[in-house]
Design a protein around this motif. Sequence first.
Motif, mmCIF file in Angstrom:
data_model
loop_
_atom_site.group_PDB
_atom_site.id
_atom_site.type_symbol
_atom_site.label_atom_id
_atom_site.label_comp_id
_atom_site.label_asym_id
_atom_site.label_seq_id
_atom_site.Cartn_x
_atom_site.Cartn_y
_atom_site.Cartn_z
ATOM 1 N N VAL A 54 0.808 -1.210 0.000
ATOM 2 C CA VAL A 54 0.000 0.000 0.000
ATOM 3 C C VAL A 54 0.849 1.271 0.000
ATOM 4 C CG1 VAL A 54 -1.781 1.298 1.235
ATOM 5 C CG2 VAL A 54 -1.891 -1.199 1.143
ATOM 6 N N LEU A 55 1.764 1.374 0.952
ATOM 7 C CA LEU A 55 2.525 2.617 1.097
ATOM 8 C C LEU A 55 3.284 3.036 -0.158
ATOM 9 C CD1 LEU A 55 3.926 2.428 4.746
ATOM 10 C CD2 LEU A 55 1.870 3.541 3.903
ATOM 11 N N PRO A 56 3.900 2.102 -0.908
ATOM 12 C CA PRO A 56 4.670 2.545 -2.083
ATOM 13 C C PRO A 56 3.856 3.310 -3.120
ATOM 14 C CG PRO A 56 5.278 0.303 -1.504
ATOM 15 C CD PRO A 56 4.073 0.651 -0.668
ATOM 16 N N SER A 57 2.536 3.112 -3.157
ATOM 17 C CA SER A 57 1.708 3.774 -4.171
ATOM 18 C C SER A 57 0.752 4.809 -3.588
ATOM 19 C CB SER A 57 0.904 2.730 -4.954
ATOM 20 O OG SER A 57 0.074 1.978 -4.085
ATOM 21 N N MET A 58 0.918 5.132 -2.307
ATOM 22 C CA MET A 58 0.026 6.111 -1.678
ATOM 23 C C MET A 58 0.408 7.520 -2.093
ATOM 24 S SD MET A 58 -0.783 4.964 2.240
ATOM 25 C CE MET A 58 -1.266 6.658 2.554
ATOM 26 N N GLU A 59 -0.557 8.261 -2.633
ATOM 27 C CA GLU A 59 -0.304 9.633 -3.056
ATOM 28 C C GLU A 59 -0.452 10.624 -1.910
ATOM 29 O OE1 GLU A 59 -2.883 10.438 -6.298
ATOM 30 O OE2 GLU A 59 -1.872 9.041 -7.677
ATOM 31 N N SER A 60 -1.158 10.226 -0.852
ATOM 32 C CA SER A 60 -1.399 11.143 0.265
ATOM 33 C C SER A 60 -0.190 11.299 1.170
ATOM 34 C CB SER A 60 -2.605 10.681 1.089
ATOM 35 O OG SER A 60 -2.478 9.316 1.441
ATOM 36 N N GLY A 64 9.487 10.047 1.487
ATOM 37 C CA GLY A 64 10.330 10.396 2.619
ATOM 38 C C GLY A 64 9.584 10.944 3.816
ATOM 39 N N GLU A 65 8.277 11.116 3.711
ATOM 40 C CA GLU A 65 7.498 11.657 4.835
ATOM 41 C C GLU A 65 7.353 10.594 5.920
ATOM 42 O OE1 GLU A 65 3.318 14.080 5.606
ATOM 43 O OE2 GLU A 65 3.693 13.095 3.694
ATOM 44 N N ASP A 66 7.460 11.018 7.167
ATOM 45 C CA ASP A 66 7.366 10.080 8.284
ATOM 46 C C ASP A 66 5.914 9.659 8.518
ATOM 47 O OD1 ASP A 66 10.136 9.869 9.389
ATOM 48 O OD2 ASP A 66 9.903 12.033 9.477
ATOM 49 N N TYR A 67 5.753 8.398 8.866
ATOM 50 C CA TYR A 67 4.424 7.852 9.091
ATOM 51 C C TYR A 67 4.485 6.829 10.220
ATOM 52 C CZ TYR A 67 6.329 3.872 6.576
ATOM 53 O OH TYR A 67 7.111 2.818 6.188
ATOM 54 N N ALA A 68 3.330 6.471 10.728
ATOM 55 C CA ALA A 68 3.222 5.425 11.746
ATOM 56 C C ALA A 68 2.135 4.452 11.320
ATOM 57 C CB ALA A 68 2.888 6.027 13.108
ATOM 58 N N LEU A 69 2.351 3.181 11.598
ATOM 59 C CA LEU A 69 1.359 2.144 11.333
ATOM 60 C C LEU A 69 0.955 1.504 12.646
ATOM 61 C CD1 LEU A 69 3.005 0.304 8.281
ATOM 62 C CD2 LEU A 69 1.332 2.158 8.230
ATOM 63 N N GLU A 70 -0.324 1.285 12.813
ATOM 64 C CA GLU A 70 -0.809 0.648 14.036
ATOM 65 C C GLU A 70 -1.917 -0.337 13.695
ATOM 66 O OE1 GLU A 70 -2.403 1.824 18.526
ATOM 67 O OE2 GLU A 70 -1.745 3.379 17.123
ATOM 68 N N ALA A 71 -1.710 -1.598 14.039
ATOM 69 C CA ALA A 71 -2.692 -2.643 13.745
ATOM 70 C C ALA A 71 -3.685 -2.760 14.899
ATOM 71 C CB ALA A 71 -1.995 -3.976 13.513
ATOM 72 N N PRO A 176 -2.568 12.946 12.849
ATOM 73 C CA PRO A 176 -3.607 12.958 11.811
ATOM 74 C C PRO A 176 -3.651 11.647 11.032
ATOM 75 C CG PRO A 176 -2.396 15.024 11.823
ATOM 76 C CD PRO A 176 -1.681 14.106 12.770
ATOM 77 N N LEU A 177 -4.830 11.024 11.007
ATOM 78 C CA LEU A 177 -4.991 9.757 10.317
ATOM 79 C C LEU A 177 -5.046 9.991 8.816
ATOM 80 C CD1 LEU A 177 -5.598 6.666 10.657
ATOM 81 C CD2 LEU A 177 -8.013 7.294 10.579
ATOM 82 N N VAL A 178 -4.255 9.243 8.079
ATOM 83 C CA VAL A 178 -4.276 9.338 6.623
ATOM 84 C C VAL A 178 -5.365 8.425 6.070
ATOM 85 C CG1 VAL A 178 -2.948 9.027 4.509
ATOM 86 C CG2 VAL A 178 -1.829 9.932 6.559
ATOM 87 N N LEU A 179 -5.356 7.162 6.474
ATOM 88 C CA LEU A 179 -6.397 6.221 6.083
ATOM 89 C C LEU A 179 -6.261 4.947 6.899
ATOM 90 C CD1 LEU A 179 -5.672 4.385 2.712
ATOM 91 C CD2 LEU A 179 -3.917 5.340 4.169
ATOM 92 N N THR A 180 -7.284 4.108 6.830
ATOM 93 C CA THR A 180 -7.248 2.795 7.473
ATOM 94 C C THR A 180 -7.332 1.732 6.392
ATOM 95 O OG1 THR A 180 -8.314 3.626 9.485
ATOM 96 C CG2 THR A 180 -8.353 1.247 9.117
ATOM 97 N N VAL A 181 -6.372 0.807 6.430
ATOM 98 C CA VAL A 181 -6.324 -0.298 5.472
ATOM 99 C C VAL A 181 -6.784 -1.559 6.195
ATOM 100 C CG1 VAL A 181 -4.868 -1.634 3.905
ATOM 101 C CG2 VAL A 181 -4.372 0.790 4.319
ATOM 102 N N TYR A 182 -7.620 -2.358 5.540
ATOM 103 C CA TYR A 182 -8.104 -3.610 6.112
ATOM 104 C C TYR A 182 -7.434 -4.771 5.369
ATOM 105 C CZ TYR A 182 -11.616 -0.659 8.286
ATOM 106 O OH TYR A 182 -12.240 0.317 9.024
ATOM 107 N N VAL A 183 -6.634 -5.554 6.092
ATOM 108 C CA VAL A 183 -5.911 -6.667 5.486
ATOM 109 C C VAL A 183 -6.679 -7.953 5.759
ATOM 110 C CG1 VAL A 183 -3.740 -7.948 5.413
ATOM 111 C CG2 VAL A 183 -3.720 -5.471 5.816
ATOM 112 N N ARG A 184 -7.131 -8.609 4.693
ATOM 113 C CA ARG A 184 -7.918 -9.839 4.840
ATOM 114 C C ARG A 184 -7.020 -10.988 5.278
ATOM 115 N NH1 ARG A 184 -11.951 -11.105 0.031
ATOM 116 N NH2 ARG A 184 -10.035 -11.744 -1.041
#
Length: 205
Positions: A54-60, A64-71, A176-184
């Motif tokens: 997901v992240l490699p193609s995210m335009e938002s 190089g911008e810092d991000y956090a992921l939380e499951a 600030p939340l960018v989006l929520t991804v649901y992994v099946r």
Amino acid sequence: MTKEVTRPGSLRRLLAIAAVTALVVLAAVLVDRAVRNPPCRTGAAALAVVEQKVLPSMESLSAGEDYALEAGERETMGGSDYYPVAVSRVVPCRDGEAAKGVIEARVAPHLAGVAPYVYSYMGEVTVEGELYYEVKFGDAWGDGRSTFYVRARDSRPFILWEDGTVSAAFPEENEPLVLTVYVRTKDSRPFLRDGTSGQLVPYGE
């Protein structure tokens, strides 16, 4: 004119070859599917899926911008199980001075007290492989001092407990939340929730 006749033995042999070929093709398809879309059994695996697919193609998020992921906890929707992964935009904490600023901006407003407050940087602490900055916070008279730990990678304030574990000082506090991804879980495919219908749709399709 000679009429060709297929012997029963030859017919059985042809059918056997066709059956074996079909099984080989089916096995190849199943192996390919298993390799491309293996089951997702843990939240950590869901994080890896989001990072890779997901992240490699995210335009938002800019490069190089810092991000956090939380499951989050596993959820069941439409007969399938998913791990929700929140993608947030974050600002890293680089040093003790920045950590004191985080406590002033993100902790002090939550606590009742008498100004002026004092913020004392105590040093770096590593907990469960994560770097934190320790900051003592309280009033100018030294009463009611509390210790908070600012996580370096995303500037979130935490409390360190006696058993060596940490927990968020304020669970509602988030970047600030960018989006929520649901992994099946059954095939590690990422989905997004459609803003109009509310249904989950495959990401990138």
